[in-house]
Design a protein around this motif. Structure first.
Motif, mmCIF file in Angstrom:
data_model
loop_
_atom_site.group_PDB
_atom_site.id
_atom_site.type_symbol
_atom_site.label_atom_id
_atom_site.label_comp_id
_atom_site.label_asym_id
_atom_site.label_seq_id
_atom_site.Cartn_x
_atom_site.Cartn_y
_atom_site.Cartn_z
ATOM 1 N N LYS B 54 -91.834 16.857 50.362
ATOM 2 C CA LYS B 54 -92.620 15.423 50.154
ATOM 3 C C LYS B 54 -92.605 15.024 48.548
ATOM 4 O O LYS B 54 -92.585 13.924 48.657
ATOM 5 C CB LYS B 54 -93.817 15.490 51.002
ATOM 6 N N LEU B 99 -74.645 4.258 48.057
ATOM 7 C CA LEU B 99 -75.297 3.389 48.733
ATOM 8 C C LEU B 99 -76.702 3.747 48.818
ATOM 9 O O LEU B 99 -77.626 2.594 49.293
ATOM 10 C CB LEU B 99 -74.892 3.405 50.222
ATOM 11 N N PHE B 103 -79.643 0.586 49.867
ATOM 12 C CA PHE B 103 -80.487 0.917 50.985
ATOM 13 C C PHE B 103 -81.973 0.788 50.322
ATOM 14 O O PHE B 103 -82.895 0.342 51.276
ATOM 15 C CB PHE B 103 -80.480 1.980 51.996
ATOM 16 N N TYR B 107 -84.516 -1.992 52.358
ATOM 17 C CA TYR B 107 -85.454 -1.645 53.204
ATOM 18 C C TYR B 107 -86.634 -1.287 52.743
ATOM 19 O O TYR B 107 -87.413 -0.481 53.169
ATOM 20 C CB TYR B 107 -84.711 -0.536 53.945
ATOM 21 N N GLN B 108 -87.060 -1.283 51.347
ATOM 22 C CA GLN B 108 -88.076 -0.955 50.635
ATOM 23 C C GLN B 108 -88.500 0.375 50.953
ATOM 24 O O GLN B 108 -89.461 0.886 51.311
ATOM 25 C CB GLN B 108 -89.462 -1.756 51.085
ATOM 26 N N PHE B 109 -87.543 1.329 50.542
ATOM 27 C CA PHE B 109 -87.845 2.841 50.983
ATOM 28 C C PHE B 109 -87.243 3.781 49.818
ATOM 29 O O PHE B 109 -86.153 3.485 49.395
ATOM 30 C CB PHE B 109 -86.752 2.939 52.341
ATOM 31 N N LYS B 110 -88.344 4.277 49.590
ATOM 32 C CA LYS B 110 -87.726 5.444 48.152
ATOM 33 C C LYS B 110 -87.031 6.664 48.986
ATOM 34 O O LYS B 110 -87.602 7.512 49.379
ATOM 35 C CB LYS B 110 -89.201 5.974 47.597
ATOM 36 N N ILE B 111 -85.576 6.430 48.816
ATOM 37 C CA ILE B 111 -84.857 7.630 49.302
ATOM 38 C C ILE B 111 -84.856 8.900 48.228
ATOM 39 O O ILE B 111 -84.521 8.477 47.025
ATOM 40 C CB ILE B 111 -83.314 7.142 49.504
ATOM 41 N N ASN B 112 -85.111 9.946 48.760
ATOM 42 C CA ASN B 112 -85.131 11.211 47.915
ATOM 43 C C ASN B 112 -83.740 11.825 47.901
ATOM 44 O O ASN B 112 -83.260 12.130 47.113
ATOM 45 C CB ASN B 112 -86.090 12.345 48.525
ATOM 46 N N TYR B 113 -83.199 11.804 49.365
ATOM 47 C CA TYR B 113 -81.931 12.485 49.630
ATOM 48 C C TYR B 113 -81.139 11.866 50.678
ATOM 49 O O TYR B 113 -82.041 11.572 51.682
ATOM 50 C CB TYR B 113 -81.923 14.069 49.392
ATOM 51 N N HIS B 114 -80.035 12.402 51.056
ATOM 52 C CA HIS B 114 -79.421 12.321 52.450
ATOM 53 C C HIS B 114 -78.717 13.334 52.957
ATOM 54 O O HIS B 114 -78.504 14.405 52.130
ATOM 55 C CB HIS B 114 -78.596 10.742 52.423
#
Lengths: 128, 128
Positions: B54, B99, B103, B107-114
């Motif tokens: 998290k 990308l 994104f 999408y107002q999203f805190k991306i940590n990883y994919h």
DNA sequence: TTTACTGCAAAGCATTTGCAGGGCG
DNA sequence: CGCCCTGCAAATGCTTTGCAGTAAA
């Protein structure tokens, strides 16, 4: 090429999957099928899904909870998943699909499908 | 922003993860840590990994077996996974990384990883 | 009849949770 | 002293397996 020789259960699973417009768990399928006249054992659901997966008719994405969600191989649906609340946002594009052919040839690998997921914090959870 | 206030366990987990050059399961970490003087309970391993996930220090990919593999967030490692034998081939590129920013804003999203995985049949299993 | 599929119940495994003891501020 | 971390063991939940009955070829 594998021959799509399907059992009665596999056929019923496929029909059921067509009804849903989303990925569903084996348990969901079991519950759904249970409402019909002829039910089906949970183990049979799992065995049919396993066969369909290898055959290339069904795709799976496994949640971090260990639960697997099944769907027909058809669309490129990908998600942003919040690590805090578990909520997901569905993306409407796929930047990877075009690369399957390339990898397939490059690695001598028959690609049935791919899974692409983004993990992080959604707006609500990030504010805390 | 979340404060990286780490417990002793979390620190030890991070150090252990640095030793591995691959993703490892919680059970692997537990076994590894068990060989040192001061061991650590399995539940603590899971709790520490959950917190680190998290916080954004650790990433997870869940296998179709339900087992989760953990690693430091650092590289873009993706795989071709055979649905028959379970073998994996590691890719050495990532067509998606660029990308994330897009994104994230869209999408107002805190991306940590994919996580990006390809599933199908490897050369050996496809021949059968 | 021979083989493969099915259902039920038991077992397997990774993960989570309850709770009491222990460390640290 | 009080709070959070930790460990152990029990519990949970999804999935798999053993086995005997059943349907199909």
């Amino acid at each position: 090429m594998t021959t799509p020789r399907r059992t009665r259960s596999q056929t019923r699973i496929l029909e059921s999957l067509k009804q849903f417009d989303r990925s569903v768990s084996a348990q969901d399928l079991y519950a759904e099928l249970r409402q019909h006249e002829k039910s089906m054992g949970l183990a049979t659901v799992y065995r049919a899904l396993e066969a369909l997966k290898k055959e290339g008719a069904v795709q799976v994405r496994t949640l971090t909870t260990g639960e697997s969600l099944y769907s027909l191989i058809q669309e490129d649906r990908h998600h942003l998943t919040c690590l805090q609340c578990g909520g997901t946002i569905e993306l409407d594009c796929c930047p990877v699909h075009a690369l399957e052919k390339q990898f397939s040839a490059q690695y001598q690998f028959k690609i049935n499908y791919h899974v692409l997921e983004f993990f992080g914090l959604c707006q609500g959870c990030a504010e805390v």
